[in-house]
Design an enzyme around this catalytic site. Structure first.
Site, PDB file in Angstrom:
ATOM      1  N   SER A  72       0.792  -1.237   0.000  1.00  0.00           N
ATOM      2  CA  SER A  72       0.000   0.000   0.000  1.00  0.00           C
ATOM      3  C   SER A  72       0.824   1.287   0.000  1.00  0.00           C
ATOM      4  O   SER A  72       0.267   2.366  -0.204  1.00  0.00           O
ATOM      5  CB  SER A  72      -0.927   0.031   1.215  1.00  0.00           C
ATOM      6  OG  SER A  72      -2.003  -0.830   0.993  1.00  0.00           O
ATOM      7  N   LYS A  75       0.381   3.351  -2.919  1.00  0.00           N
ATOM      8  CA  LYS A  75      -0.813   4.189  -3.115  1.00  0.00           C
ATOM      9  C   LYS A  75      -0.482   5.679  -3.050  1.00  0.00           C
ATOM     10  O   LYS A  75      -1.080   6.492  -3.759  1.00  0.00           O
ATOM     11  CB  LYS A  75      -1.869   3.866  -2.045  1.00  0.00           C
ATOM     12  CG  LYS A  75      -2.450   2.463  -2.160  1.00  0.00           C
ATOM     13  CD  LYS A  75      -3.274   2.120  -0.923  1.00  0.00           C
ATOM     14  CE  LYS A  75      -3.947   0.761  -1.031  1.00  0.00           C
ATOM     15  NZ  LYS A  75      -4.574   0.335   0.236  1.00  0.00           N
ATOM     16  N   TYR A 197      -3.203  -2.233 -10.201  1.00  0.00           N
ATOM     17  CA  TYR A 197      -3.163  -2.122  -8.731  1.00  0.00           C
ATOM     18  C   TYR A 197      -2.342  -3.267  -8.116  1.00  0.00           C
ATOM     19  O   TYR A 197      -1.458  -3.040  -7.283  1.00  0.00           O
ATOM     20  CB  TYR A 197      -4.594  -2.094  -8.183  1.00  0.00           C
ATOM     21  CG  TYR A 197      -4.656  -2.123  -6.680  1.00  0.00           C
ATOM     22  CD1 TYR A 197      -4.190  -1.053  -5.924  1.00  0.00           C
ATOM     23  CD2 TYR A 197      -5.149  -3.245  -6.005  1.00  0.00           C
ATOM     24  CE1 TYR A 197      -4.217  -1.093  -4.540  1.00  0.00           C
ATOM     25  CE2 TYR A 197      -5.181  -3.286  -4.626  1.00  0.00           C
ATOM     26  CZ  TYR A 197      -4.711  -2.211  -3.894  1.00  0.00           C
ATOM     27  OH  TYR A 197      -4.734  -2.254  -2.525  1.00  0.00           O
ATOM     28  N   TYR A 249      -4.122   4.268   7.769  1.00  0.00           N
ATOM     29  CA  TYR A 249      -5.439   3.648   7.907  1.00  0.00           C
ATOM     30  C   TYR A 249      -6.185   4.166   9.129  1.00  0.00           C
ATOM     31  O   TYR A 249      -6.057   5.327   9.467  1.00  0.00           O
ATOM     32  CB  TYR A 249      -5.325   2.111   7.917  1.00  0.00           C
ATOM     33  CG  TYR A 249      -4.661   1.666   6.676  1.00  0.00           C
ATOM     34  CD1 TYR A 249      -5.282   1.843   5.447  1.00  0.00           C
ATOM     35  CD2 TYR A 249      -3.394   1.136   6.698  1.00  0.00           C
ATOM     36  CE1 TYR A 249      -4.664   1.480   4.277  1.00  0.00           C
ATOM     37  CE2 TYR A 249      -2.766   0.759   5.528  1.00  0.00           C
ATOM     38  CZ  TYR A 249      -3.405   0.942   4.326  1.00  0.00           C
ATOM     39  OH  TYR A 249      -2.796   0.592   3.178  1.00  0.00           O
ATOM     40  N   VAL A 267       1.070  -3.707   3.890  1.00  0.00           N
ATOM     41  CA  VAL A 267       0.980  -5.005   4.580  1.00  0.00           C
ATOM     42  C   VAL A 267       2.212  -5.882   4.359  1.00  0.00           C
ATOM     43  O   VAL A 267       2.343  -6.920   4.994  1.00  0.00           O
ATOM     44  CB  VAL A 267      -0.293  -5.802   4.199  1.00  0.00           C
ATOM     45  CG1 VAL A 267      -1.544  -5.157   4.740  1.00  0.00           C
ATOM     46  CG2 VAL A 267      -0.391  -6.034   2.704  1.00  0.00           C
TER      47      VAL A 267
HETATM   48  O1  DON Z   1      -5.052  -4.563  -1.574  1.00  0.00           O
HETATM   49  C1  DON Z   1      -4.323  -5.306  -0.932  1.00  0.00           C
HETATM   50  O2  DON Z   1      -4.793  -6.163  -0.248  1.00  0.00           O
HETATM   51  C2  DON Z   1      -2.795  -5.174  -0.942  1.00  0.00           C
HETATM   52  N1  DON Z   1      -2.226  -5.393  -2.185  1.00  0.00           N
HETATM   53  C3  DON Z   1      -2.334  -3.872  -0.407  1.00  0.00           C
HETATM   54  C4  DON Z   1      -2.869  -3.657   0.930  1.00  0.00           C
HETATM   55  C5  DON Z   1      -2.002  -2.974   1.896  1.00  0.00           C
HETATM   56  O3  DON Z   1      -0.789  -2.927   1.874  1.00  0.00           O
HETATM   57  C6  DON Z   1      -2.767  -2.410   2.989  1.00  0.00           C
HETATM   58  N2  DON Z   1      -1.875  -2.040   4.039  1.00  0.00           N
HETATM   59  N3  DON Z   1      -1.773  -1.925   5.106  1.00  0.00           N
END
Ligand code: DON
Length: 336
Positions: A72, A75, A197, A249, A267
């Site tokens: 993320s 993003k 994405y 978040y 993540v």
């Molecule tokens: O959309 C997802 O599940 C992941 N590719 C990215 C999510 C993410 O890193 C959220 N972070 N804390």
């Protein structure tokens, strides 16, 4: 009357880093993400920290060269690219800048605007991926990858296994994409936006890369080492503002209160922080808390903020921000 000293002698920054590293290792290990099966292979014992200054200096400790997927954190950077390409007003019509207070993968839109709350939650980031795919066509990933690499100052690798793993299991993100299409927020087929994405999330970085990318944002979009202009300066301002309010978040409020630095987590276990005009910070520790933020990464930033005086609203920084005793405004360097 004798003047009392306002601070003790500056400690070398590496001594502070090693102290912070030790404190952070004492925090809970957290749980490695396993909802994308490939991510569960990360070693929860890994932990690295890197600080890169706008003068080009680098300070590291621990596993600062271990590769992990950016997830993320991407993003924030794709949002910056969308702002650059379409301009602020056009992007604002597609995605808001309001914290959602809900988990990053919530299947929801802002009830009044019927648009994603912000670009840092999945709904917003998938919309931004759609914007970039529309603007750049089939070359979109190449362009994203090239910009991320320019910001880091080296060609970043791509983790095909994580990409495939997320593509196979990303049902919730497919649900979000269809919600966006239904609301008119996304005009592309779900899989076209999701391909970009999932790919942007699968770019590999190290804590050093995150610090260097952070330093590029801190340095008005110019990579301090290569001297190349990577991001547009106006887009950088808007990106940092949204990182500050939405980057961590549903922990973003606490983060702003305790750490006071614009940041973005992923993540994969990374956190990237930006102290504007001064430095970038990258941390890596793959064990997460229930919000999806790295437990030891959060501990690292809290300690660094305290030790170095990083908080944006700390009045004792007198507007100078980072490291009141270490930062040389004239050269952009940290005095050792
Ligand atoms: O959309 C997802 O599940 C992941 N590719 C990215 C999510 C993410 O890193 C959220 N972070 N804390």
């Amino acid at each position: 009357m004798a003047e009392s000293p306002t601070h003790t002698d500056p400690q070398p920054i590496d001594a502070i880093l090693s102290d912070v590293y030790r404190q952070s290792l004492a925090a809970d290990v957290g749980s490695v993400a396993d909802y994308i099966p490939e991510l569960s292979k990360a070693d929860p014992a890994n932990m690295g920290i890197a600080i890169a200054t706008v003068g080009g200096q680098l300070h590291t400790i621990g596993d600062a060269e271990t590769l992990f997927t950016i997830q993320s954190i991407s993003k924030a950077l794709t949002f910056c690219l969308a702002l650059e390409r379409l301009g602020r007003d056009a992007v604002s019509q597609r995605v808001g800048v309001e914290p959602s207070g809900d988990p990053f993968n919530a299947i929801e839109l802002h009830p009044a605007t019927r648009r994603p709350y912000n670009p840092m939650v999945n709904a917003g980031a998938i919309t931004v991926a759609g914007i970039l795919r529309d603007a750049f066509g089939a070359d979109a990933f190449e362009i994203v990858h090239q910009r991320f690499s320019m910001a880091a100052g080296r060609t970043l690798s791509f983790n095909e296994a994580v990409f495939k793993s997320e593509e196979e299991t990303g049902h919730r993100n497919r649900g979000i994409a269809h919600l966006l299409i239904g609301a008119g927020a996304l005009e592309l087929p779900a899989d076209t936006a999701l391909d970009l994405y999932f790919r942007q999330c699968s770019i590999e970085v190290t804590a050093i890369d995150l610090a260097r990318i952070g330093a590029t944002l801190a340095n008005m979009g110019e990579n301090p080492v290569t001297g190349k202009q990577v991001f547009d300066v106006t887009a950088v301002r808007d990106t940092l503002a949204v990182m500050f309010t939405c980057g961590m978040y549903d922990y973003s409020g606490n983060w702003a209160y305790d750490v006071g630095v614009p940041a973005k987590s992923g993540v994969g276990g990374g956190i990237m922080g930006v102290v504007s005009r001064q430095l970038g910070i990258g941390s890596y520790a793959p064990g997460l808390d229930p919000n999806g933020n790295s437990v030891r990464g959060v501990a690292t930033f809290r300690a660094l903020s305290d030790e170095l005086g990083l908080h944006a609203f700390d009045p004792t920084n007198a507007g100078s921000g980072f490291i009141r005793t270490f930062f040389d405004r004239n050269t952009g360097d940290v005095r050792l």
